[in-house]
Enzyme design. Sequence first.
Site, PDB file in Angstrom:
ATOM      1  N   SER A   1      -8.112  30.906  54.168  1.00  0.00           N
ATOM      2  CA  SER A   1      -6.939  30.577  53.367  1.00  0.00           C
ATOM      3  C   SER A   1      -5.640  30.842  54.132  1.00  0.00           C
ATOM      4  CB  SER A   1      -7.003  31.358  52.047  1.00  0.00           C
ATOM      5  OG  SER A   1      -6.108  30.838  51.104  1.00  0.00           O
TER       6      SER A   1
ATOM      7  N   ASP B   1     -11.549  23.433  45.083  1.00  0.00           N
ATOM      8  CA  ASP B   1     -10.465  24.150  45.743  1.00  0.00           C
ATOM      9  C   ASP B   1      -9.228  23.265  45.840  1.00  0.00           C
ATOM     10  OD1 ASP B   1      -8.815  25.645  47.363  1.00  0.00           O
ATOM     11  OD2 ASP B   1     -10.205  25.767  49.048  1.00  0.00           O
TER      12      ASP B   1
ATOM     13  N   HIS C   1     -12.562  28.279  45.781  1.00  0.00           N
ATOM     14  CA  HIS C   1     -11.755  28.976  46.774  1.00  0.00           C
ATOM     15  C   HIS C   1     -11.974  30.491  46.671  1.00  0.00           C
ATOM     16  CE1 HIS C   1      -8.237  29.120  49.502  1.00  0.00           C
ATOM     17  NE2 HIS C   1      -8.060  30.316  48.955  1.00  0.00           N
TER      18      HIS C   1
END
Length: 319
Positions: free
Chosen positions: A161, A256, A286
Amino acid sequence: MKIDKETEFFLKNRVKSKAKLHHLLEPNELRQDRLKQLKEDNLTPPKILSVKNIKVKSDCNQDINLRFYFPQNFKQNKKNSVIIFFHGGGFVMGNLDTHDFTCRSICIESKMIVLAVDYSLSPEYKFPYALNEAKYVIKSIPSFEKEFKLDLNNIFVCGDSAGGNLAAVLAINSSKKMTVPIKGQILIYPCVDLTLSMRSMDIFLDGMTLTFDTMSYFINHYLESKEDAVNWQASPLFVDDMKNMPETYIFAAGLDPLLDEGIAYKNRLEYFGNKVTYKLYPGQTHGFLSNSKHFPKSTECIKEIGKAAKLMATKETMK
């Protein structure tokens, strides 16, 4: 949309327990909430040879905490590849402890040294502060060469991320010869476009920890101004030239909001002739990588990360 059973169970439990949405918490509350979850998960740390915590002084004379993880096969009489890992958390939360299990697991699967970086968080430290720390750390890698017998021809960057964002920018800098050579990058559902303009930003399921609103919250804390969102050092997708990039592995989750920007990043890398391997986990959400208790697929993904690092390390370094 496909949804795996463990993902569905996780999301239903969050709804049932009335878990607060990330963007409704103040940054300090959010950090404490993540550490609380970590404590409740009570995971047994995977065994590795050893761990060493080190502080280095940044260009701003501020301590940066680093954690070196050494695999069982570590030997003082040979050179050792190193994976520099940057944790996720929207640039607002996360630290060495939130991703300790993940880093240990990557260390085991890759059989490489893993170096985790505890970069400064927003909103206390806004863009490009964390990035400058990341640049400083990688610039400092040669200073550890003798102590840890590092192989400077086998340096990899990795992150999930927001951490994938920092890793991606470092890889671009390497391609432009602005930092030490990076042989490969491993990006897990990377955040590479801070404009929030991708269609996948509409992906929403009750209980999701990352939504459009959450990303907006993170970015507002991270950036000084909206104009920074199109600066390639904040949004690496927008860099003009992606020639000569390190080999890239991208691991993505199907549920996500960051899904489409990961695909766009893959496509741009390929357009400029770079080698990219893309792996999608369609029924995962996610954050699955660093929540291994709730998402068994994280184990599979970590094995793939280890395999990717080992494959890249066996290839001859490009001159």
